[in-house]
Design a protein around this motif. Structure first.
Motif, PDB file in Angstrom:
ATOM      1  N   ILE A 283      -6.347   1.757  -7.211  1.00  0.00           N
ATOM      2  CA  ILE A 283      -6.405   3.053  -6.526  1.00  0.00           C
ATOM      3  C   ILE A 283      -7.430   3.016  -5.397  1.00  0.00           C
ATOM      4  O   ILE A 283      -8.547   2.512  -5.577  1.00  0.00           O
ATOM      5  CB  ILE A 283      -6.751   4.181  -7.526  1.00  0.00           C
ATOM      6  N   VAL A 284      -7.053   3.512  -4.236  1.00  0.00           N
ATOM      7  CA  VAL A 284      -7.951   3.591  -3.080  1.00  0.00           C
ATOM      8  C   VAL A 284      -7.886   5.010  -2.521  1.00  0.00           C
ATOM      9  O   VAL A 284      -6.796   5.501  -2.195  1.00  0.00           O
ATOM     10  CB  VAL A 284      -7.526   2.604  -1.965  1.00  0.00           C
ATOM     11  N   PHE A 285      -9.039   5.666  -2.427  1.00  0.00           N
ATOM     12  CA  PHE A 285      -9.140   6.964  -1.744  1.00  0.00           C
ATOM     13  C   PHE A 285      -9.940   6.734  -0.470  1.00  0.00           C
ATOM     14  O   PHE A 285     -11.071   6.232  -0.528  1.00  0.00           O
ATOM     15  CB  PHE A 285      -9.841   8.000  -2.624  1.00  0.00           C
ATOM     16  N   CYS A 286      -9.354   7.096   0.661  1.00  0.00           N
ATOM     17  CA  CYS A 286     -10.022   6.809   1.921  1.00  0.00           C
ATOM     18  C   CYS A 286      -9.862   7.971   2.879  1.00  0.00           C
ATOM     19  O   CYS A 286      -9.292   9.014   2.533  1.00  0.00           O
ATOM     20  CB  CYS A 286      -9.447   5.525   2.532  1.00  0.00           C
TER      21      CYS A 286
ATOM     22  N   VAL B 264      -6.939  -0.716   5.691  1.00  0.00           N
ATOM     23  CA  VAL B 264      -6.069  -1.255   4.646  1.00  0.00           C
ATOM     24  C   VAL B 264      -5.440  -2.593   5.041  1.00  0.00           C
ATOM     25  O   VAL B 264      -4.779  -2.703   6.066  1.00  0.00           O
ATOM     26  CB  VAL B 264      -4.944  -0.252   4.318  1.00  0.00           C
TER      27      VAL B 264
ATOM     28  N   TRP C 112      -7.300   1.478 -12.589  1.00  0.00           N
ATOM     29  CA  TRP C 112      -8.232   2.023 -11.586  1.00  0.00           C
ATOM     30  C   TRP C 112      -8.478   1.022 -10.460  1.00  0.00           C
ATOM     31  O   TRP C 112      -8.820   1.407  -9.347  1.00  0.00           O
ATOM     32  CB  TRP C 112      -9.542   2.488 -12.225  1.00  0.00           C
ATOM     33  N   GLN C 113      -8.275  -0.268 -10.753  1.00  0.00           N
ATOM     34  CA  GLN C 113      -8.474  -1.273  -9.698  1.00  0.00           C
ATOM     35  C   GLN C 113      -7.467  -1.114  -8.565  1.00  0.00           C
ATOM     36  O   GLN C 113      -7.677  -1.639  -7.470  1.00  0.00           O
ATOM     37  CB  GLN C 113      -8.342  -2.695 -10.265  1.00  0.00           C
TER      38      GLN C 113
ATOM     39  N   GLN D  19      -6.826  11.343  -9.365  1.00  0.00           N
ATOM     40  CA  GLN D  19      -6.888  10.235 -10.303  1.00  0.00           C
ATOM     41  C   GLN D  19      -6.260  10.621 -11.647  1.00  0.00           C
ATOM     42  O   GLN D  19      -5.521   9.840 -12.248  1.00  0.00           O
ATOM     43  CB  GLN D  19      -8.325   9.762 -10.492  1.00  0.00           C
TER      44      GLN D  19
ATOM     45  N   ILE E 101      -8.370  -5.205  -0.783  1.00  0.00           N
ATOM     46  CA  ILE E 101      -7.559  -4.480   0.191  1.00  0.00           C
ATOM     47  C   ILE E 101      -8.302  -4.187   1.507  1.00  0.00           C
ATOM     48  O   ILE E 101      -7.713  -3.667   2.445  1.00  0.00           O
ATOM     49  CB  ILE E 101      -7.046  -3.165  -0.446  1.00  0.00           C
TER      50      ILE E 101
ATOM     51  N   VAL F  39      -2.846   4.154  -1.963  1.00  0.00           N
ATOM     52  CA  VAL F  39      -3.835   4.427  -0.926  1.00  0.00           C
ATOM     53  C   VAL F  39      -3.644   5.856  -0.436  1.00  0.00           C
ATOM     54  O   VAL F  39      -2.646   6.168   0.219  1.00  0.00           O
ATOM     55  CB  VAL F  39      -3.703   3.444   0.255  1.00  0.00           C
TER      56      VAL F  39
ATOM     57  N   ALA G  32       0.867  -1.185   0.000  1.00  0.00           N
ATOM     58  CA  ALA G  32       0.000   0.000   0.000  1.00  0.00           C
ATOM     59  C   ALA G  32       0.903   1.234   0.000  1.00  0.00           C
ATOM     60  O   ALA G  32       1.698   1.427   0.925  1.00  0.00           O
ATOM     61  CB  ALA G  32      -0.897  -0.005   1.232  1.00  0.00           C
TER      62      ALA G  32
ATOM     63  N   PHE H 290      -1.068  -1.229  -4.487  1.00  0.00           N
ATOM     64  CA  PHE H 290      -2.243  -0.364  -4.320  1.00  0.00           C
ATOM     65  C   PHE H 290      -1.759   1.032  -3.934  1.00  0.00           C
ATOM     66  O   PHE H 290      -0.892   1.177  -3.079  1.00  0.00           O
ATOM     67  CB  PHE H 290      -3.166  -0.873  -3.201  1.00  0.00           C
TER      68      PHE H 290
ATOM     69  N   ILE I  37     -15.287   6.856   4.802  1.00  0.00           N
ATOM     70  CA  ILE I  37     -15.607   6.592   3.394  1.00  0.00           C
ATOM     71  C   ILE I  37     -14.378   6.084   2.649  1.00  0.00           C
ATOM     72  O   ILE I  37     -13.286   6.635   2.799  1.00  0.00           O
ATOM     73  CB  ILE I  37     -16.149   7.865   2.712  1.00  0.00           C
ATOM     74  N   VAL I  38     -14.556   5.030   1.875  1.00  0.00           N
ATOM     75  CA  VAL I  38     -13.479   4.458   1.060  1.00  0.00           C
ATOM     76  C   VAL I  38     -14.000   4.272  -0.357  1.00  0.00           C
ATOM     77  O   VAL I  38     -15.025   3.610  -0.561  1.00  0.00           O
ATOM     78  CB  VAL I  38     -13.030   3.079   1.607  1.00  0.00           C
ATOM     79  N   PHE I  39     -13.298   4.874  -1.320  1.00  0.00           N
ATOM     80  CA  PHE I  39     -13.594   4.627  -2.728  1.00  0.00           C
ATOM     81  C   PHE I  39     -12.423   3.844  -3.302  1.00  0.00           C
ATOM     82  O   PHE I  39     -11.267   4.284  -3.212  1.00  0.00           O
ATOM     83  CB  PHE I  39     -13.759   5.936  -3.502  1.00  0.00           C
ATOM     84  N   CYS I  40     -12.714   2.686  -3.879  1.00  0.00           N
ATOM     85  CA  CYS I  40     -11.625   1.839  -4.347  1.00  0.00           C
ATOM     86  C   CYS I  40     -11.984   1.220  -5.685  1.00  0.00           C
ATOM     87  O   CYS I  40     -13.039   1.501  -6.262  1.00  0.00           O
ATOM     88  CB  CYS I  40     -11.325   0.762  -3.313  1.00  0.00           C
ATOM     89  N   GLY I  41     -11.065   0.382  -6.172  1.00  0.00           N
ATOM     90  CA  GLY I  41     -11.347  -0.418  -7.359  1.00  0.00           C
ATOM     91  C   GLY I  41     -11.642  -1.827  -6.879  1.00  0.00           C
ATOM     92  O   GLY I  41     -12.789  -2.220  -6.709  1.00  0.00           O
ATOM     93  N   SER I  42     -10.587  -2.581  -6.593  1.00  0.00           N
ATOM     94  CA  SER I  42     -10.732  -3.910  -6.003  1.00  0.00           C
ATOM     95  C   SER I  42     -10.969  -3.786  -4.501  1.00  0.00           C
ATOM     96  O   SER I  42     -10.361  -2.966  -3.824  1.00  0.00           O
ATOM     97  CB  SER I  42      -9.457  -4.708  -6.253  1.00  0.00           C
TER      98      SER I  42
END
Lengths: 171, 171
Positions: free
Chosen positions: A112-115, A121, A109-110, A97, B120, A83, A5, A81, B112-117
């Motif tokens: 990428i994680v925005f949290c 994680v 895009w798979q 992005q 994780i 993160v 991550a 990933f 809030i979490v925005f992700c692809g896969s």
């Protein structure tokens, strides 16, 4: 395959340099890293909170030296990933992005994680410049050196000063 | 405190109803749930891919019955994270955050979490309408019934048909 991550701001994106440049443009004063050692960005740059809500701040941040090449190699050997605790600044999400798509086009895009909190994680290795993220993480941790963390003791984390050094540890 | 990862589309946001409404507006034909049992949304609604890229699609999706009340109670007893695989549709990110702020104002940006896969995600319980997410998850799983998964065997997951039922299991 081990999962890494990787943080964005202060690890891939040079937000310190971006803060310093914006501060210089507004005030005419150039703050060097050693001028802001140990200070949070909001302390080091009084208008930082204004900058991070200004369109373009994240979209145009410089890329940290060597990150692209090492990231590309890591991406072949690990499950990578990105993160980013970006949820505090919603307008930054599309900018971040787009920034990743431009500078790290081999990531999908798979990956990428925005949290908000990184407590959620699950990975084997974390690379981050903030103790609040690394301290919550139970796997292997690399602390990416940044002015704000430069004076702090490393704790249980391996401090790295460059992406070349990250490559030395992980490739 | 146990951690729950809760999906948005098909669990909190009624995207099936939104697809059905948009399809009706365009074609004059109303597809009921039983007309699209077992079909992916992209199969059930030929223009679905166009809809999800149209501003407003996610912002104006209806809220699934009972979710707000049960979510508020869960939020007191669990560490709640909203985890949405939204990264495929970047323009949806601010819309989804605004939607959450409007309908679930007791949730903070930290949750809030925005992700692809969703590989994780580290949590104890996952509520989701997609097997691809639940099957990767090692904790307790609730499969939220939706037309697209309605005909599939439950597998190792507990199928729930309403938020009332979610509350019955978790509160």
């Amino acid at each position: 395959m081990e999962r890494i991550a990787i943080d964005m701001d202060g690890v891939l994106a040079d937000v310190y340099a971006q803060f310093s440049d914006w501060h210089y443009k507004v005030t005419g004063i150039r703050k060097r890293p050693e001028d802001v050692y140990g200070l949070k960005e909001m302390e080091a740059f009084p208008d930082a909170r204004k900058y991070v809500y200004t369109p373009g701040f994240f979209r145009n941040a410089p890329v940290i030296e060597g990150s692209r090449e090492i990231m590309e190699a890591l991406n072949d050997r690990y499950e990578v990933f990105i993160v980013s605790a970006a949820m505090e600044f919603p307008q930054s999400l599309p900018e971040k992005q787009q920034w990743l798509n431009e500078h790290f086009p081999f990531l999908t895009w798979q990956q990428i994680v925005f949290c908000g909190s990184k407590a959620i994680v699950k990975a084997d290795i974390m690379i981050d410049d903030h103790f609040k993220n690394l301290d919550l993480f139970s796997g292997r941790t690399l602390l990416f050196d940044q002015p704000h963390n430069h004076l702090a003791p490393d704790g249980n984390h391996q401090r790295v000063f460059s992406w070349k050094e990250v490559g030395g540890f992980l490739l």
